[in-house]
Design a protein around this motif. Structure first.
Motif, PDB file in Angstrom:
ATOM      1  N   ALA A  85       0.344  -1.222   0.036  1.00  0.00           N
ATOM      2  CA  ALA A  85       0.163   0.222   0.155  1.00  0.00           C
ATOM      3  C   ALA A  85       0.504   1.315  -0.351  1.00  0.00           C
ATOM      4  CB  ALA A  85      -1.062   0.421   1.233  1.00  0.00           C
ATOM      5  N   SER A  86       2.689   0.923  -0.188  1.00  0.00           N
ATOM      6  CA  SER A  86       2.900   2.482   0.349  1.00  0.00           C
ATOM      7  C   SER A  86       3.541   2.689  -0.987  1.00  0.00           C
ATOM      8  CB  SER A  86       4.106   2.354   1.407  1.00  0.00           C
ATOM      9  OG  SER A  86       5.319   1.249   1.189  1.00  0.00           O
ATOM     10  N   LEU A  87       3.701   2.079  -2.292  1.00  0.00           N
ATOM     11  CA  LEU A  87       3.833   2.228  -2.825  1.00  0.00           C
ATOM     12  C   LEU A  87       3.123   2.686  -4.038  1.00  0.00           C
ATOM     13  CD1 LEU A  87       5.158  -2.041  -3.392  1.00  0.00           C
ATOM     14  CD2 LEU A  87       6.599   0.580  -3.233  1.00  0.00           C
ATOM     15  N   PRO A  88       3.874   3.799  -5.220  1.00  0.00           N
ATOM     16  CA  PRO A  88       2.342   4.131  -6.094  1.00  0.00           C
ATOM     17  C   PRO A  88       1.595   2.979  -7.097  1.00  0.00           C
ATOM     18  CG  PRO A  88       4.985   3.894  -6.345  1.00  0.00           C
ATOM     19  CD  PRO A  88       4.994   3.556  -5.996  1.00  0.00           C
ATOM     20  N   THR A  89       0.943   3.641  -7.108  1.00  0.00           N
ATOM     21  CA  THR A  89      -0.154   2.448  -7.987  1.00  0.00           C
ATOM     22  C   THR A  89      -0.316   3.438  -9.207  1.00  0.00           C
ATOM     23  OG1 THR A  89      -0.690   1.905  -6.536  1.00  0.00           O
ATOM     24  CG2 THR A  89      -2.327   1.833  -7.880  1.00  0.00           C
ATOM     25  N   VAL A  90      -0.511   2.619 -10.854  1.00  0.00           N
ATOM     26  CA  VAL A  90      -1.043   2.849 -12.227  1.00  0.00           C
ATOM     27  C   VAL A  90      -1.864   2.381 -12.105  1.00  0.00           C
ATOM     28  CG1 VAL A  90      -0.300   2.600 -14.125  1.00  0.00           C
ATOM     29  CG2 VAL A  90       1.831   3.222 -12.755  1.00  0.00           C
ATOM     30  N   ASN A 381       7.013  14.467 -18.037  1.00  0.00           N
ATOM     31  CA  ASN A 381       8.849  14.512 -18.171  1.00  0.00           C
ATOM     32  C   ASN A 381       8.945  13.025 -17.766  1.00  0.00           C
ATOM     33  OD1 ASN A 381       8.111  17.471 -19.337  1.00  0.00           O
ATOM     34  ND2 ASN A 381       8.269  17.823 -16.867  1.00  0.00           N
ATOM     35  N   TYR A 382       8.626  12.560 -16.787  1.00  0.00           N
ATOM     36  CA  TYR A 382       8.894  11.624 -16.329  1.00  0.00           C
ATOM     37  C   TYR A 382       8.473  10.232 -17.711  1.00  0.00           C
ATOM     38  CZ  TYR A 382       8.923   7.211 -13.412  1.00  0.00           C
ATOM     39  OH  TYR A 382       9.946   5.611 -12.709  1.00  0.00           O
ATOM     40  N   VAL A 383       7.352   9.524 -18.051  1.00  0.00           N
ATOM     41  CA  VAL A 383       7.182   9.143 -18.580  1.00  0.00           C
ATOM     42  C   VAL A 383       8.094   9.177 -20.552  1.00  0.00           C
ATOM     43  CG1 VAL A 383       5.706   8.411 -20.233  1.00  0.00           C
ATOM     44  CG2 VAL A 383       5.084   8.506 -17.820  1.00  0.00           C
ATOM     45  N   LYS A 384       8.387  10.876 -19.899  1.00  0.00           N
ATOM     46  CA  LYS A 384       8.923  10.848 -21.882  1.00  0.00           C
ATOM     47  C   LYS A 384      10.170  10.719 -22.210  1.00  0.00           C
ATOM     48  CE  LYS A 384      10.328  15.405 -25.172  1.00  0.00           C
ATOM     49  NZ  LYS A 384       9.859  16.867 -24.504  1.00  0.00           N
ATOM     50  N   ALA A 385      10.752  10.536 -20.583  1.00  0.00           N
ATOM     51  CA  ALA A 385      12.585  10.477 -20.600  1.00  0.00           C
ATOM     52  C   ALA A 385      12.820   8.760 -20.580  1.00  0.00           C
ATOM     53  CB  ALA A 385      12.676  11.158 -19.588  1.00  0.00           C
ATOM     54  N   ASP A 455      11.072   1.267 -14.953  1.00  0.00           N
ATOM     55  CA  ASP A 455      11.210   2.669 -14.187  1.00  0.00           C
ATOM     56  C   ASP A 455      10.301   3.077 -13.485  1.00  0.00           C
ATOM     57  OD1 ASP A 455      13.489   2.209 -16.387  1.00  0.00           O
ATOM     58  OD2 ASP A 455      12.506   3.651 -17.675  1.00  0.00           O
ATOM     59  N   ILE A 456       9.083   2.204 -13.201  1.00  0.00           N
ATOM     60  CA  ILE A 456       8.074   3.267 -11.937  1.00  0.00           C
ATOM     61  C   ILE A 456       8.636   2.131 -10.855  1.00  0.00           C
ATOM     62  CG2 ILE A 456       5.747   2.797 -11.723  1.00  0.00           C
ATOM     63  CD1 ILE A 456       4.566   3.531 -14.435  1.00  0.00           C
ATOM     64  N   GLY A 457       9.284   1.017 -11.114  1.00  0.00           N
ATOM     65  CA  GLY A 457       9.158   0.482  -9.873  1.00  0.00           C
ATOM     66  C   GLY A 457      10.156   0.794  -9.487  1.00  0.00           C
ATOM     67  N   THR A 458      11.445   1.710 -10.291  1.00  0.00           N
ATOM     68  CA  THR A 458      12.535   1.933  -9.016  1.00  0.00           C
ATOM     69  C   THR A 458      12.441   2.833  -8.922  1.00  0.00           C
ATOM     70  OG1 THR A 458      13.574   0.613 -11.049  1.00  0.00           O
ATOM     71  CG2 THR A 458      14.967   2.740 -10.122  1.00  0.00           C
ATOM     72  N   HIS A 459      11.557   4.046 -10.017  1.00  0.00           N
ATOM     73  CA  HIS A 459      11.674   5.650  -8.838  1.00  0.00           C
ATOM     74  C   HIS A 459      10.211   6.203  -9.364  1.00  0.00           C
ATOM     75  CE1 HIS A 459      14.171   6.580 -12.211  1.00  0.00           C
ATOM     76  NE2 HIS A 459      13.397   7.579 -12.234  1.00  0.00           N
ATOM     77  N   THR A 460      10.075   6.703  -8.922  1.00  0.00           N
ATOM     78  CA  THR A 460       8.970   7.633  -9.421  1.00  0.00           C
ATOM     79  C   THR A 460       9.319   9.316  -8.937  1.00  0.00           C
ATOM     80  OG1 THR A 460       6.964   7.705  -7.213  1.00  0.00           O
ATOM     81  CG2 THR A 460       6.720   6.228  -8.825  1.00  0.00           C
ATOM     82  N   PRO A 461       8.478   9.926 -10.725  1.00  0.00           N
ATOM     83  CA  PRO A 461       8.500  11.844 -10.624  1.00  0.00           C
ATOM     84  C   PRO A 461       8.163  12.132  -9.139  1.00  0.00           C
ATOM     85  CG  PRO A 461       6.644  10.724 -11.529  1.00  0.00           C
ATOM     86  CD  PRO A 461       7.225  10.006 -11.698  1.00  0.00           C
TER      87      PRO A 461
END
Length: 466
Positions: A85-90, A381-385, A455-461
């Protein structure tokens, strides 16, 4: 294991032919939401083709009847894979329904509900819209799980079966399950790339509103010799009414249909973006708003279209004045246009030009709202990169798609930043005979989505939303 390993695994899924065979199974479902006789197939697509795959990935899935009371729509599948629950959600999305197959209209050697491979093309109804698009995203999630042993984030999914009839019930479903579907960002795939050679991302869409203009003057047709010059001709009245909506080059004449959102920053975002495609219809330089560039006309302005017209019996005309005439019309509109004022302003405009006899009949099909996300948003910007890191190419970034999608259900109802990464291209013939997807775009789509999910599982913006 590394990001490159995940991308390589996703590439192998395509190169081994697994994507093609999986897509063939999806295309075989005759999931025409416009055909009531296919209602059972809509549910089968979810229960037989999608849910078992999601179950195997660790999703908790539930099936829901469509809550719409106005238009009978297909069912929904809601699924979630919560790692922590502490992780970001897509939140992601797809639609398994398709438009009419149009059997018999496809060229020789092709049939709508069989996937047929020719060179770089995979033909079949729904191959581009939208079956391959959600298949790629699901398979990319699988590739990351298989490589890392986990995603490193939470994911939720919405699959609907009524998008091609206006997504009835989708907004209600999002409102009913808003807490269960809470997320940090919405990332999904639909629509075309601007170029088959470069990834595209867009953050909203133009809205779409359909209506008929009808002139119905009397019962039955009347002989054109005996009554010509004595009876008003509905087709002529309708033709003149339509002509007062735009000028001869399609420029809008209704002031309320002029959007207020083509600001300098939006113009800058649209500068230099390509329109049209090598395999698609050519752009007419002398059509549309004269003061705008082609990109501004397609992505930053409203456009009116007449989709069909009838009067009399077109395939077997007789010498008679038709009793009625009808035109099926559509306005595609961007943010900065009040959708509640579209029909009332049209009514005032027609009346002011003497066309009180022209009736406006709104379509029962749902209305897609217009949405747009700032191109400078951190998630953009995150997705673009991430896409550039995978492909080495700067993606085309659109504030909104020229077409219409139910993005308002996610942007407005759920309040999410929304990003779409399409896996098709402008020449795909969606909604027409010979619909197809390019294998080269599918292969790169597998790579960019696997890289992005890694990438999202590594770090988020940005920090996880509270």
């Amino acid at each position: 294991m590394t990001r490159d390993d995940a991308v390589s695994r996703a590439t192998t899924y395509f190169d081994s032919g697994h994507l093609q065979s999986d897509l063939a199974k999806l295309v075989a479902y005759r999931s025409e939401s416009q055909a009531p006789v296919q209602a059972a197939v809509l549910g089968q697509y979810l229960t037989q083709a999608i849910q078992p795959r999601l179950d195997a990935m660790g999703f908790d899935c539930t099936l829901h009847d469509n809550p719409s009371t106005q238009t009978k729509g297909g069912p929904f599948l809601l699924g979630s894979r919560i790692e922590d629950a502490s992780l970001p959600t897509v939140l992601t999305y797809g639609h398994g329904d398709v438009v009419w197959g149009q059997d018999g209209a496809w060229r020789e050697g092709l049939t709508p509900f069989e996937l047929i491979e020719e060179g770089d093309r995979l033909f079949g109804r729904g191959s581009a819209d939208n079956k391959v698009q959600h298949l790629i995203n699901i398979a990319a999630l699988e590739a990351v799980i298989a490589t890392r042993g986990k995603l490193g984030f939470n994911v939720k999914i919405v699959l609907e079966m009524s998008e091609e009839i206006g997504s009835p019930g989708l907004a209600e479903m999002m409102a009913m399950h808003c807490e269960a579907l809470s997320a940090d960002v919405f990332i999904a795939s639909d629509g075309p790339r601007l170029s088959a050679q470069r990834p595209t991302m867009f953050m909203g869409s133009r809205g779409g509103l359909g209506f008929d203009l009808v002139v119905d003057l009397r019962e039955g047709a009347h002989h054109s010799g005996n009554w010509g010059g004595l009876l008003a001709d509905p087709a002529i009245i309708l033709a003149h009414a339509l002509a007062c909506i735009t000028d001869a080059r399609g420029q809008l004449r209704i002031p309320e249909w002029h959007p207020t959102s083509l600001t300098p920053d939006v113009r800058e975002a649209l500068r230099g973006l390509p329109v049209g495609a090598e395999d698609a219809a050519k752009v007419d330089s002398d059509w549309g708003e004269e003061s705008l560039t082609p990109a501004e006309r397609a992505y930053g302005w409203n456009s009116f279209a007449i989709l069909a017209m009838t009067a009399g019996i077109p395939d077997a005309p007789v010498n008679a004045i038709a009793p009625s005439a009808r035109a099926c019309c559509q306005l595609r509109f961007v943010v900065g246009t009040d959708p509640e004022m579209i029909i009332p302003s049209l009514r005032r405009h027609l009346d002011a030009h003497g066309f009180e006899k022209v009736m406006i009949v709104p379509h029962e099909k749902g209305v897609f709202g217009a949405t747009r996300l700032n191109p400078d948003h951190p998630w953009v910007n995150y997705v673009k990169a991430s896409l550039k890191k995978t492909t080495g190419k700067d993606p085309h970034v659109l504030p909104n798609l020229a077409g219409s999608l139910p993005n308002d259900c996610f942007a407005d109802v759920l309040g999410l930043p929304t990003i779409w990464i399409p896996h098709s291209y402008l020449g795909c013939n969606q909604h027409a005979p010979n619909e197809h997807v390019l294998k080269s775009v599918c292969r790169e789509g597998m790579q960019v989505m696997a890289g992005l999910f890694w990438d999202i599982g590594t770090h988020t913006p940005i920090a996880k939303a509270e």
